[in-house]
Design an enzyme around this catalytic site. Structure first.
Site, mmCIF file in Angstrom:
data_model
loop_
_atom_site.group_PDB
_atom_site.id
_atom_site.type_symbol
_atom_site.label_atom_id
_atom_site.label_comp_id
_atom_site.label_asym_id
_atom_site.label_seq_id
_atom_site.Cartn_x
_atom_site.Cartn_y
_atom_site.Cartn_z
ATOM 1 N N HIS A 175 0.866 -1.179 0.000
ATOM 2 C CA HIS A 175 0.000 0.000 0.000
ATOM 3 C C HIS A 175 0.904 1.230 0.000
ATOM 4 O O HIS A 175 1.555 1.523 1.007
ATOM 5 C CB HIS A 175 -0.918 -0.012 1.220
ATOM 6 C CG HIS A 175 -1.826 -1.209 1.257
ATOM 7 N ND1 HIS A 175 -2.198 -1.839 2.426
ATOM 8 C CD2 HIS A 175 -2.418 -1.901 0.246
ATOM 9 C CE1 HIS A 175 -2.992 -2.850 2.146
ATOM 10 N NE2 HIS A 175 -3.144 -2.913 0.826
ATOM 11 N N GLU A 209 2.329 -3.934 11.498
ATOM 12 C CA GLU A 209 1.597 -2.678 11.336
ATOM 13 C C GLU A 209 2.172 -1.595 12.241
ATOM 14 O O GLU A 209 2.460 -1.838 13.421
ATOM 15 C CB GLU A 209 0.116 -2.871 11.665
ATOM 16 C CG GLU A 209 -0.619 -3.855 10.761
ATOM 17 C CD GLU A 209 -1.050 -3.244 9.436
ATOM 18 O OE1 GLU A 209 -0.803 -2.034 9.223
ATOM 19 O OE2 GLU A 209 -1.645 -3.979 8.617
ATOM 20 N N HIS A 241 3.540 -2.782 6.941
ATOM 21 C CA HIS A 241 2.399 -1.923 6.621
ATOM 22 C C HIS A 241 2.249 -0.794 7.635
ATOM 23 O O HIS A 241 2.977 -0.717 8.632
ATOM 24 C CB HIS A 241 1.107 -2.750 6.626
ATOM 25 C CG HIS A 241 0.955 -3.643 5.433
ATOM 26 N ND1 HIS A 241 0.194 -3.301 4.341
ATOM 27 C CD2 HIS A 241 1.474 -4.868 5.164
ATOM 28 C CE1 HIS A 241 0.236 -4.280 3.445
ATOM 29 N NE2 HIS A 241 1.020 -5.244 3.918
ATOM 30 N N GLU A 274 1.528 3.975 2.742
ATOM 31 C CA GLU A 274 2.064 3.551 4.033
ATOM 32 C C GLU A 274 3.587 3.682 4.008
ATOM 33 O O GLU A 274 4.337 2.707 4.051
ATOM 34 C CB GLU A 274 1.588 2.130 4.340
ATOM 35 C CG GLU A 274 0.067 2.063 4.468
ATOM 36 C CD GLU A 274 -0.508 0.662 4.446
ATOM 37 O OE1 GLU A 274 0.267 -0.321 4.545
ATOM 38 O OE2 GLU A 274 -1.743 0.538 4.334
#
Length: 375
Positions: free
Chosen positions: A166, A335, A259, A169
């Site tokens: 993504h 994350e 991410h 990010e």
């Protein structure tokens, strides 16, 4: 007064900018997609005058909950990014700011430019332990670059790390930069221990097209790469297609996919407990890895995160689940927050590029604790 986003990863649409206290903006959607959240633009205006920048229509953004308690970042030199007073209500983010210079950059998070990406790849190549391999091309014709670190050997573990599926990010590539600087440090004991036992395969940016285009979540064709891992194609997702083929060529014993999360103000991991082949061995490896991170850095926690999948209910289009199942290997999504780490808040910088860099180095140290048990 001038507002522009005509540069690498730029994204903003100017509705009106007639007065400093009434600047009205919107974020452009990813190409051929409904996703939008990433912004990056430059304001040219009068210093030491109060400005109010209104970013509208955010109730329709990809993650509206991501705007609660969010503070935008700004920079005068594009090197140091600091948080600026921001408030969210009724679908509108208002940035209240008095610039100290004529030109100020604003972004959703500290950007990681394509030029910096190239600098990182070819800085890494200058080390004897690293070589660069071009796996293929993106839809816009950019290289899909793989860094191979360490001397291959049948007895060595194969550790794969991917980042920025993504593109918005950006903390993911800051993380990889920190990890690489530690891994390629000839005097680092963690690096020496790992490279005696493992070879690393690292993709610093899975989605260079989306990165340059200023996308949040998709590639040039509007495809979410992290939903392509079951049936990737050259037509829609060459980035995943080429990387997955290379994984099958090299083999894989550990996979980390890096991410950022818009809503949760924590660092956490998401495992593959829902994959069909999940067993006690994988559960033990997951626990060992998490405990190592908890011991190494207070930036990590294991209380807040995504709900765990029920047995057999994993989404096998997602990278960590697809790879974990295909290789019967420890596979984690890591994350980081766009906001701040609520456990260690920093009102001036929030979660930042520098903290992401350090978290990458800490994660490399944690791998030392599981490498002997990967197979």
């Amino acid at each position: 007064m001038k507002i522009t986003s005509n540069f690498d990863s730029g994204n903003i649409n100017v509705i009106s900018a007639e007065a400093p206290l009434d600047i009205q903006l919107e974020i452009n959607r990813d190409n051929e997609s409904e996703f939008f959240q990433w912004f990056h633009f430059r304001l040219e205006s009068t210093p030491f005058v109060e400005h109010k920048l209104h970013i509208n229509n955010l109730q329709n953004s990809a993650y509206p909950e991501g705007w609660d308690d969010y503070q935008a970042v700004a920079s005068y030199d594009r090197q140091t990014w600091f948080r600026v007073p921001s408030s969210y209500q009724d679908g509108q983010l208002v940035i209240d700011f008095e610039p100290e210079c004529h030109h100020t950059y604003f972004a959703y998070f500290a950007p990681y430019s394509y030029e910096r990406h190239l600098d990182l790849v070819y800085w890494a190549q200058s080390h004897d332990a690293c070589r660069v391999e071009t796996l293929g091309e993106t839809l816009d014709g950019r290289d899909i670059s793989l860094l191979c670190v360490g001397e291959p050997g049948d007895e060595k573990k194969k550790i794969w790390i991917t980042a920025r599926q993504h593109p918005g990010e950006t903390m993911a590539e800051w993380f990889v930069e920190g990890l690489l600087h530690k891994l390629l440090d000839d005097e680092d004991p963690h690096a020496a221990a790992l490279l005696s036992k493992a070879v690393f395969y690292i993709v610093p940016n899975m989605n260079p097209d989306g990165s340059v285009r200023g996308h949040l979540r998709t590639n040039a064709k509007g495809v979410n790469l992290n939903r392509e891992w079951q049936t990737p194609s050259l037509e829609n997702s060459p980035e995943v297609y080429h990387v997955l083929n290379k994984m099958h060529e090299t083999g894989l014993d550990l996979y980390l996919d890096i991410h950022g999360d818009e809503a949760l103000p924590y660092n956490f991991v998401a495992g593959s407990e829902g994959i069909p082949s999940y067993d006690e061995r994988l559960a033990t490896l997951e626990a060992q890895f998490k405990q190592a991170l908890l011991t190494i850095t207070p930036e990590f926690q294991d209380e807040f995160g995504y709900p765990k999948d029920e047995p057999g209910q994993a989404n096998l289009t997602v990278a960590s689940c697809a790879v974990g199942e295909a290789f019967k290997a420890l596979a984690y999504t890591i994350e980081m927050p766009f906001k701040d780490n609520a456990n260690l808040p920093d009102p001036h910088y929030g979660w930042s590029d520098r903290r992401s860099y350090q978290f990458g180095q800490d994660t490399l140290a944690a791998i030392v604790n599981v490498v002997d048990n990967l197979r």
